[in-house]
Structures are given as structure tokens and as C-alpha cells.
Write a protein that holds these residues in place. Structure first.
Motif, PDB file in Angstrom:
ATOM      1  N   ALA A  14     -33.266  12.384 161.819  1.00 24.11           N
ATOM      2  CA  ALA A  14     -33.382  13.461 162.936  1.00 24.11           C
ATOM      3  C   ALA A  14     -32.143  13.778 163.253  1.00 24.11           C
ATOM      4  CB  ALA A  14     -34.599  13.057 163.871  1.00 24.11           C
ATOM      5  N   VAL A  19     -30.894  16.764 165.963  1.00 22.63           N
ATOM      6  CA  VAL A  19     -31.949  16.541 166.671  1.00 22.63           C
ATOM      7  C   VAL A  19     -31.216  15.422 167.803  1.00 22.63           C
ATOM      8  CG1 VAL A  19     -34.345  15.518 167.248  1.00 22.63           C
ATOM      9  CG2 VAL A  19     -33.856  17.075 165.177  1.00 22.63           C
ATOM     10  N   ILE A  22     -35.654  12.275 170.045  1.00 20.76           N
ATOM     11  CA  ILE A  22     -36.931  12.115 169.020  1.00 20.76           C
ATOM     12  C   ILE A  22     -37.857  11.078 169.906  1.00 20.76           C
ATOM     13  CG2 ILE A  22     -36.060  10.724 167.306  1.00 20.76           C
ATOM     14  CD1 ILE A  22     -37.947  12.209 165.199  1.00 20.76           C
ATOM     15  N   ILE A  73     -39.419  16.355 169.552  1.00 27.05           N
ATOM     16  CA  ILE A  73     -37.905  16.425 169.450  1.00 27.05           C
ATOM     17  C   ILE A  73     -37.589  17.260 170.479  1.00 27.05           C
ATOM     18  CG2 ILE A  73     -38.202  16.311 167.022  1.00 27.05           C
ATOM     19  CD1 ILE A  73     -37.241  19.227 166.962  1.00 27.05           C
ATOM     20  N   GLU A 171     -42.644  20.059 168.387  1.00 27.73           N
ATOM     21  CA  GLU A 171     -43.168  18.803 168.016  1.00 27.73           C
ATOM     22  C   GLU A 171     -43.987  18.966 166.739  1.00 27.73           C
ATOM     23  OE1 GLU A 171     -45.719  21.546 170.548  1.00 27.73           O
ATOM     24  OE2 GLU A 171     -44.024  20.311 171.217  1.00 27.73           O
TER      25      GLU A 171
END
Length: 379
Positions: A14, A19, A22, A73, A171
Motif C-alpha cells: 500500500a 497510500v 492503512i 486507507i 475502504e
């Protein structure tokens, strides 16, 4: 692969795809939220844009059978603009809220969620996943709070220690079991700045919002803006950031992290007057890629008219008069009539009186009279 190992690999993956945070939580019902949503519905505080079925909003297993976990996230967006243009007399500018700067976040986050989904399905063939951003049934904020992304602030935003409240949320519900993260302790303390400065008093109390009064919601409506709010939106043409900009937890959180969200200053802070006569095609070409365009050009144009009235921008009167006399849409025509009265100037009374003689729409007639009353009050 063991669940803990998969979880660690997913966290690393991620991060590699941009991202910023997370977190993980169980797929258990959101019982506290269910009660809050019922109260909001009873009080008429909901915007109408959200999922109306409270059960679907609070019971993940209704959305994915055998759901075991939810992956939350967060992706940060900028709070400051580079080379921001300054509006001035004769060239006034409006402002889109920060969440609408750059590429539409729905597009960006959906791409990241799709990559995470593909990653998990490669690691665990046959696993079941359902992802959502903003328009899904679940409350993004409730998921993020329980998954340890941040705490739910008094301004009803998720506030992260790293990026403040300037984060987009998404999500994935899955049947894969993951170790849940611990929620972050509320750090708002005694601070009530967001409540104190909300332009319309939409923040009823810490953590409770009357969306019907929220400027961010009001700028997205398509009808006539109620009189009591016209003086409150200033030059905001989409959204409102006041409860974020005053938050001490956002101080120093600039978040220039993702190219996709770097705003084009001429789009994020556009000149107001050209918006009044922009064609559908021009609007789509210029603003179609940002989230603030999702309701089309009509609310933006109405808000631009109100912003010009807020500035009392006499240089815009010829365009406002043209819109009043020629636009086919009653909301735009009527708001222009009100704005002409608000700004005043030579010939304003004559223009409105002539318009009243030929106007067939009752609501527009009402706005013309408001404009004439405003002119009378200026004497």
C-alpha cells in the motif's frame, strides 16, 4: 500464507502505491454509529447524498457475506496552493475547497483500491473483497476511526497525527482475517475553534453536524440558495474549509505529496465572471476532472453570482444583466436579479423593473422584488 505475514506485505505494498495510511478493523457492526444516524435522521440533519438505509451503513456483513475485516486507507491532499492568484477589483475570484483540488479523488482512490484488491487476490485466490470511496454504503469516517487512521474531530472530520484532517478515505470489506488496529485517542481536548467559526452554525456540537446548514452542502444544492445563507458563503463556489483551516491540528500540514492533487490555480481559484456564461462543453473541458464538478455547472454558476454580489463587483454588472435577461434557467436568472439589486449602480432599477414586466416565473419575480428592495434600502 499466514494472515499476519499477508498483512505486513499488504502494508508495504500500500505504501509503495501511494497510500499514506492503512489500518485494519473487524467487520463487526458499527453499533454506536447506528444510534447516531437514527438521531441525525430524526432531526433532519442528513444531507440526502448519503445512503439512507441505516442497516447497510452499519452492518458490513449485509454488504459482503462472510466479511471478516475492513481495510481502511487514507491519502493526504494539500492544504496550500503554490502560486495562488489573488482576486482584485474587476477580476474577482472564487474558490473550490481543498478536497476538490487536482484530479477527482474518487478516481485516484478507486485506482489504489483496485490495485490492493488485485494484490490480495493474487496472494489469496478466491478471496472476496468489496471496495468503496465516499459514495459507498459504509461511513468512511466511522471505518477510519475504528481502524486507527485518526480520531473523529469535533469538526466531524477524521484527524490524523501525520496529515491533519486533509485526507481522503476509502475502504475494502473482505472475508480475509486481519489483525485489527487500535483506535487513536481523541486529541481535540477542550478546543472548540471549529464550532466557534462555522459560518452558519452547522456544527451543532462537537461531532454533530446539521448538513442542511453546512456551507459545503449548500454550495452543492441546485435550487435557489435560501436568503439567510447568501451572505455566508462569501466567494466559496464549491465546498468549505473553515472548520479545517482553523483547526490547530492542521497547523503546518501542507501535504504536497501527490502530483494528482496539486491544483491548477486557475481552476482551483477561477475568475468568477467568466463562469457566468461558460458553455457546458467549456465547463466539462476545464472542470470535468475535479470532484467539484459532479453536480454540473449550475450550482457553481449560482454561487459565482452570489460571490460577485458579496464583492459588490460593479464591473460584473453588464454580464449579470445579460444573464438576468437571457439565461433560460430560473435559478440563474433569479439569482442574477437579486445580485444586481445587491450591487446597485446606475440603471440597476430600470433593468429590474423592465425584467419584472416580462418575467413569467413566480420565483424569479420574487427575486426581482428582492433586488428592488435591496436598491431601495441603499438610498
Amino acid at each position: 500464507m499466514k494472515p499476519l505475514q499477508l498483512q505486513q506485505e499488504l502494508i508495504a505494498y500500500a505504501k509503495s502505491i501511494g497510500v499514506d495510511k492503512i489500518g485494519f478493523t473487524s467487520a463487526a457492526p458499527f453499533r454506536d454509529l447506528k444510534n447516531k444516524l437514527r438521531i441525525q435522521q430524526e432531526l433532519g440533519y442528513q444531507s440526502g447524498f448519503e445512503e439512507s438505509d441505516i442497516e447497510k451503513r452499519t452492518e458490513p456483513k449485509l454488504l459482503l457475506e462472510d466479511a471478516a475485516s475492513i481495510i481502511a486507507i487514507a491519502v493526504a491532499y494539500p492544504s496550500k496552493m503554490k502560486n495562488a492568484p489573488q482576486g482584485k477589483r474587476g477580476a474577482r475570484r472564487g474558490i473550490f475547497c481543498r478536497a476538490s483540488w487536482g484530479t477527482d479523488y474518487h478516481t485516484v482512490l478507486r485506482e489504489k483500491l483496485a490495485l490492493i484488491e488485485a494484490f490480495l487476490k493474487e496472494k489469496v485466490p478466491g478471496c472476496r473483497i468489496r471496495s468503496m470511496v465516499d459514495t459507498g454504503e459504509l461511513s468512511d469516517r466511522a471505518v477510519a476511526e475504528r481502524a486507527g487512521i485518526g480520531w473523529s474531530g469535533k469538526n466531524c472530520a477524521i484527524i490524523t497525527p501525520e496529515y491533519g484532517s486533509y485526507v481522503y478515505l476509502g475502504e475494502l470489506i473482505t472475508d480475509l482475517p486481519f489483525m485489527p488496529d487500535e483506535p487513536i485517542e481523541d486529541q481535540c481536548g477542550d478546543c472548540t475553534l471549529c464550532l466557534d467559526v462555522c459560518p452558519t452554525g452547522a456544527l451543532v456540537q462537537g461531532g454533530q453536524l446539521n448538513a442542511q446548514k453546512c456551507v459545503a452542502f449548500l454550495t452543492q444544492t441546485k435550487g435557489f440558495l435560501p436568503d439567510e445563507y447568501r451572505g455566508k458563503i462569501g466567494n466559496r463556489i464549491y465546498g468549505c474549509d473553515t472548520c479545517q483551516t482553523v483547526c490547530p491540528k492542521n497547523k503546518g500540514k501542507i501535504n504536497w505529496l501527490h502530483d494528482a492533487f496539486q491544483p491548477d490555480p486557475e481552476i482551483a481559484k477561477p475568475l468568477l465572471e467568466p463562469l457566468l456564461t461558460i458553455s457546458n462543453r467549456e465547463f466539462k473541458e476545464k472542470f470535468g476532472h475535479i470532484s467539484g464538478s459532479w453536480r454540473g455547472k449550475k450550482p457553481i454558476q449560482r454561487n459565482a453570482i452570489i460571490a460577485l454580489a458579496h464583492f459588490k463587483e460593479e464591473a460584473a454588472l453588464p454580464t449579470l444583466i445579460k444573464v438576468f435577461q437571457q439565461d433560460e434557467r430560473p435559478v440563474i436568472r433569479g439569482t442574477a436579479a437579486w445580485a444586481i439589486g445587491k450591487i446597485g449602480g446606475d440603471g440597476a432599477k430600470e433593468v429590474l423593473e423592465k425584467g419584472a414586466l416580462i418575467e413569467k416565473d413566480e420565483e424569479v419575480q420574487f427575486e426581482i422584488q428582492k433586488g428592488l428592495d435591496l436598491l431601495l434600502a441603499q438610498k
